[in-house]
Design a protein around this motif. Structure first.
Motif, PDB file in Angstrom:
ATOM      1  N   ASN A  72      17.578  -0.215  -8.861  1.00  0.00           N
ATOM      2  CA  ASN A  72      16.797  -1.254  -7.931  1.00  0.00           C
ATOM      3  C   ASN A  72      17.887  -1.644  -6.759  1.00  0.00           C
ATOM      4  O   ASN A  72      19.077  -1.381  -6.948  1.00  0.00           O
ATOM      5  N   HIS A  73      17.267  -2.073  -5.731  1.00  0.00           N
ATOM      6  CA  HIS A  73      17.925  -2.668  -4.774  1.00  0.00           C
ATOM      7  C   HIS A  73      17.519  -4.315  -4.677  1.00  0.00           C
ATOM      8  O   HIS A  73      16.578  -4.496  -5.350  1.00  0.00           O
ATOM      9  N   TRP A  74      18.039  -4.877  -3.441  1.00  0.00           N
ATOM     10  CA  TRP A  74      17.592  -6.203  -3.435  1.00  0.00           C
ATOM     11  C   TRP A  74      16.007  -6.194  -2.981  1.00  0.00           C
ATOM     12  O   TRP A  74      15.418  -7.154  -3.490  1.00  0.00           O
ATOM     13  N   TRP A  75      15.537  -5.439  -2.181  1.00  0.00           N
ATOM     14  CA  TRP A  75      14.220  -5.343  -1.960  1.00  0.00           C
ATOM     15  C   TRP A  75      13.091  -4.889  -3.034  1.00  0.00           C
ATOM     16  O   TRP A  75      12.130  -5.667  -2.942  1.00  0.00           O
ATOM     17  N   ASP A  76      13.680  -4.571  -4.069  1.00  0.00           N
ATOM     18  CA  ASP A  76      12.767  -4.300  -5.351  1.00  0.00           C
ATOM     19  C   ASP A  76      12.677  -5.718  -6.363  1.00  0.00           C
ATOM     20  O   ASP A  76      11.732  -5.615  -7.132  1.00  0.00           O
ATOM     21  N   VAL A  77      13.193  -6.756  -5.942  1.00  0.00           N
ATOM     22  CA  VAL A  77      13.091  -8.165  -6.829  1.00  0.00           C
ATOM     23  C   VAL A  77      12.274  -8.955  -5.765  1.00  0.00           C
ATOM     24  O   VAL A  77      12.205 -10.191  -6.196  1.00  0.00           O
ATOM     25  N   ILE A  78      11.973  -8.641  -4.377  1.00  0.00           N
ATOM     26  CA  ILE A  78      11.516  -9.580  -3.648  1.00  0.00           C
ATOM     27  C   ILE A  78       9.798  -9.182  -3.425  1.00  0.00           C
ATOM     28  O   ILE A  78       9.403  -8.061  -3.180  1.00  0.00           O
ATOM     29  N   PRO A  79       9.007 -10.270  -3.774  1.00  0.00           N
ATOM     30  CA  PRO A  79       7.542 -10.036  -3.850  1.00  0.00           C
ATOM     31  C   PRO A  79       6.938  -9.103  -2.547  1.00  0.00           C
ATOM     32  O   PRO A  79       7.319  -9.508  -1.404  1.00  0.00           O
TER      33      PRO A  79
ATOM     34  N   GLY B 176       2.186 -11.137  -4.480  1.00  0.00           N
ATOM     35  CA  GLY B 176       2.990 -11.648  -5.233  1.00  0.00           C
ATOM     36  C   GLY B 176       3.832 -10.908  -6.429  1.00  0.00           C
ATOM     37  O   GLY B 176       4.841 -11.385  -6.830  1.00  0.00           O
ATOM     38  N   GLU B 177       3.561  -9.715  -6.580  1.00  0.00           N
ATOM     39  CA  GLU B 177       4.492  -8.965  -7.490  1.00  0.00           C
ATOM     40  C   GLU B 177       5.593  -8.204  -6.675  1.00  0.00           C
ATOM     41  O   GLU B 177       5.419  -8.064  -5.579  1.00  0.00           O
ATOM     42  N   THR B 178       6.605  -7.917  -7.478  1.00  0.00           N
ATOM     43  CA  THR B 178       7.549  -7.397  -6.938  1.00  0.00           C
ATOM     44  C   THR B 178       7.527  -5.838  -7.125  1.00  0.00           C
ATOM     45  O   THR B 178       6.962  -5.436  -7.916  1.00  0.00           O
ATOM     46  N   PRO B 179       8.256  -5.045  -6.208  1.00  0.00           N
ATOM     47  CA  PRO B 179       8.230  -3.552  -6.550  1.00  0.00           C
ATOM     48  C   PRO B 179       8.662  -3.103  -7.994  1.00  0.00           C
ATOM     49  O   PRO B 179       8.130  -2.458  -8.701  1.00  0.00           O
ATOM     50  N   LEU B 180       9.645  -3.890  -8.576  1.00  0.00           N
ATOM     51  CA  LEU B 180      10.153  -3.615  -9.834  1.00  0.00           C
ATOM     52  C   LEU B 180       9.048  -4.083 -10.763  1.00  0.00           C
ATOM     53  O   LEU B 180       8.790  -3.358 -11.825  1.00  0.00           O
TER      54      LEU B 180
ATOM     55  N   ALA C 109       0.822  -1.189   0.073  1.00  0.00           N
ATOM     56  CA  ALA C 109       0.048  -0.006  -0.202  1.00  0.00           C
ATOM     57  C   ALA C 109       0.880   1.031  -0.029  1.00  0.00           C
ATOM     58  O   ALA C 109       0.536   1.973  -0.513  1.00  0.00           O
ATOM     59  N   SER C 110       1.933   1.345   0.837  1.00  0.00           N
ATOM     60  CA  SER C 110       2.772   2.522   0.889  1.00  0.00           C
ATOM     61  C   SER C 110       3.468   2.713  -0.443  1.00  0.00           C
ATOM     62  O   SER C 110       3.683   3.653  -0.623  1.00  0.00           O
ATOM     63  N   PHE C 111       4.002   1.527  -0.818  1.00  0.00           N
ATOM     64  CA  PHE C 111       4.869   1.645  -2.099  1.00  0.00           C
ATOM     65  C   PHE C 111       3.738   2.103  -3.448  1.00  0.00           C
ATOM     66  O   PHE C 111       4.202   3.041  -4.342  1.00  0.00           O
ATOM     67  N   GLU C 112       2.541   1.460  -3.302  1.00  0.00           N
ATOM     68  CA  GLU C 112       1.705   2.027  -4.670  1.00  0.00           C
ATOM     69  C   GLU C 112       1.398   3.572  -4.256  1.00  0.00           C
ATOM     70  O   GLU C 112       0.881   4.117  -5.268  1.00  0.00           O
ATOM     71  N   ALA C 113       1.228   3.960  -2.954  1.00  0.00           N
ATOM     72  CA  ALA C 113       0.749   5.366  -2.742  1.00  0.00           C
ATOM     73  C   ALA C 113       1.880   6.261  -3.279  1.00  0.00           C
ATOM     74  O   ALA C 113       1.550   7.401  -3.635  1.00  0.00           O
ATOM     75  N   TRP C 114       3.234   5.659  -3.433  1.00  0.00           N
ATOM     76  CA  TRP C 114       4.100   6.572  -3.847  1.00  0.00           C
ATOM     77  C   TRP C 114       4.336   6.800  -5.345  1.00  0.00           C
ATOM     78  O   TRP C 114       4.972   7.667  -5.840  1.00  0.00           O
ATOM     79  N   LEU C 115       3.789   5.541  -5.935  1.00  0.00           N
ATOM     80  CA  LEU C 115       4.111   5.568  -7.539  1.00  0.00           C
ATOM     81  C   LEU C 115       3.629   6.726  -8.057  1.00  0.00           C
ATOM     82  O   LEU C 115       4.420   7.007  -9.379  1.00  0.00           O
ATOM     83  N   PRO C 116       2.457   7.459  -8.020  1.00  0.00           N
ATOM     84  CA  PRO C 116       2.323   8.590  -8.773  1.00  0.00           C
ATOM     85  C   PRO C 116       3.423   9.589  -8.664  1.00  0.00           C
ATOM     86  O   PRO C 116       3.667  10.105  -9.703  1.00  0.00           O
ATOM     87  N   GLU C 117       4.109   9.867  -7.491  1.00  0.00           N
ATOM     88  CA  GLU C 117       5.335  10.675  -7.606  1.00  0.00           C
ATOM     89  C   GLU C 117       6.246  10.277  -8.646  1.00  0.00           C
ATOM     90  O   GLU C 117       6.979  11.004  -9.214  1.00  0.00           O
ATOM     91  N   LEU C 118       6.520   8.969  -8.616  1.00  0.00           N
ATOM     92  CA  LEU C 118       7.720   8.558  -9.487  1.00  0.00           C
ATOM     93  C   LEU C 118       7.112   8.780 -10.906  1.00  0.00           C
ATOM     94  O   LEU C 118       7.927   8.985 -11.916  1.00  0.00           O
ATOM     95  N   VAL C 119       5.818   8.500 -11.277  1.00  0.00           N
ATOM     96  CA  VAL C 119       5.269   8.908 -12.581  1.00  0.00           C
ATOM     97  C   VAL C 119       5.604  10.358 -13.009  1.00  0.00           C
ATOM     98  O   VAL C 119       5.902  10.736 -14.000  1.00  0.00           O
ATOM     99  N   ALA C 120       5.278  11.273 -11.977  1.00  0.00           N
ATOM    100  CA  ALA C 120       5.228  12.563 -12.315  1.00  0.00           C
ATOM    101  C   ALA C 120       6.876  13.115 -12.476  1.00  0.00           C
ATOM    102  O   ALA C 120       7.002  14.008 -13.216  1.00  0.00           O
TER     103      ALA C 120
END
Length: 288
Positions: A164-171, A175-179, A137-148
């Motif tokens: 990317n860091h290691w956490w970006d490839v961990i689900p 089940g989806e990863t941040p990446l 939830a916190s990651f998806e809430a931040w995504l619009p900032e990345l897009v902008a």
């Protein structure tokens, strides 16, 4: 589909650091970048002299953070860019700090100094409280900032890359990863990837698989190795290519066949930054 834990190039035995750092005779000077964090202590003592030393080692590009690391009287981005060029290097990937950044000002500075690629070092949700831990939830809430941010960089003539860091490839939950989420939620014209091969490996993903999957979306790479026997923290495990478990002697030629993106030697906290830079340059020239 989520990135899965896979192996590639099994059994990469640790390789000894090479003593000489001069470019290999008879080989062309292929592009090779150096990330400033590798030689941070040396830069704090003598910024221009460290850049000249990097150029003498065969580096062609130098990447640096736009905002200060907090090391005292750090040069301005304009002064850094001038010293980089005076040393005979190209201004490489410049970086936003991951938090508390005046993005508009930094974008203008990056464009003003002639940078081509600007990177975000990490997603703030993963470093705001506990390093590497965030909810979906916190990651998806931040995504619009990345897009902008990506759109602003494109409008300024810059390629914007997420590192990317290691956490970006961990689900995350679901089940989806941040990446994965970044790739499906953003346009390649707005958000490229700065692929850190070692952090992908550390997170359990075969770096060549990921590099092939990302294809032209890779704008640059960080090249470091992993030795899990060193230190206590995750960044303590980061070592120069050829000194860890990833078998870069086999990786480097295959990387070159998959991408033309510039790779940057990066070691997060080496005891001797210029020695690490020298060893990395030598290993790269011998095995590319």
């Amino acid at each position: 589909m989520s990135l899965r834990r896979r192996e590639v190039l099994r059994g990469g035995a640790a390789l000894a650091l090479l003593g000489s750092a001069a470019p290999v005779a008879g080989r062309s000077k292929a592009p090779l970048g150096l990330a400033d964090i590798t030689v941070l202590k040396e830069l704090n003592r003598d910024y221009a002299g460290t850049l000249r030393a990097a150029a003498a080692l065969g580096y062609t590009h130098f990447g640096f953070r736009l905002a200060s690391y907090g090391g005292g009287n750090e040069p301005s981005p304009q002064d850094k860019a001038k010293m980089v060029r005076d040393a005979g290097l190209e201004v490489g990937v410049v970086r936003f700090p991951p938090v508390r950044a005046d993005h508009d000002r930094l974008i203008a500075e990056a464009a003003g100094i002639g940078a081509k690629v600007i990177a975000m070092s990490a997603a703030p949700p993963f470093i705001s409280r506990q390093l590497g831990v965030a909810t979906r939830a916190s990651f998806e809430a931040w995504l619009p900032e990345l897009v902008a941010l990506g759109a602003k960089c494109r409008a300024a003539g810059l390629i914007f890359a997420y590192h990317n860091h290691w956490w970006d490839v961990i689900p995350l939950e679901g089940g989806e990863t941040p990446l994965d989420i970044i790739l499906r939620s953003t346009s390649p014209t707005d958000v490229a990837i700065e692929l850190d091969l070692a952090w992908a490996w550390y997170g359990g993903v075969a770096p060549l698989d990921l590099l092939a999957r990302l294809g032209p979306r890779v704008a640059s790479m960080h090249l470091k190795d992993i030795d899990r026997q060193l230190g206590k923290s995750t960044t303590d495990h980061a070592v120069v290519i050829g000194a860890g478990e990833m078998d870069y002697a086999a990786l480097l030629p295959r990387i070159r066949r998959l991408t033309t993106a510039v790779g940057y030697i990066e070691v997060d906290s080496p005891p001797d930054g210029l020695a690490a830079a020298a060893a990395g340059a030598r290993f790269f020239r011998e095995h590319r």
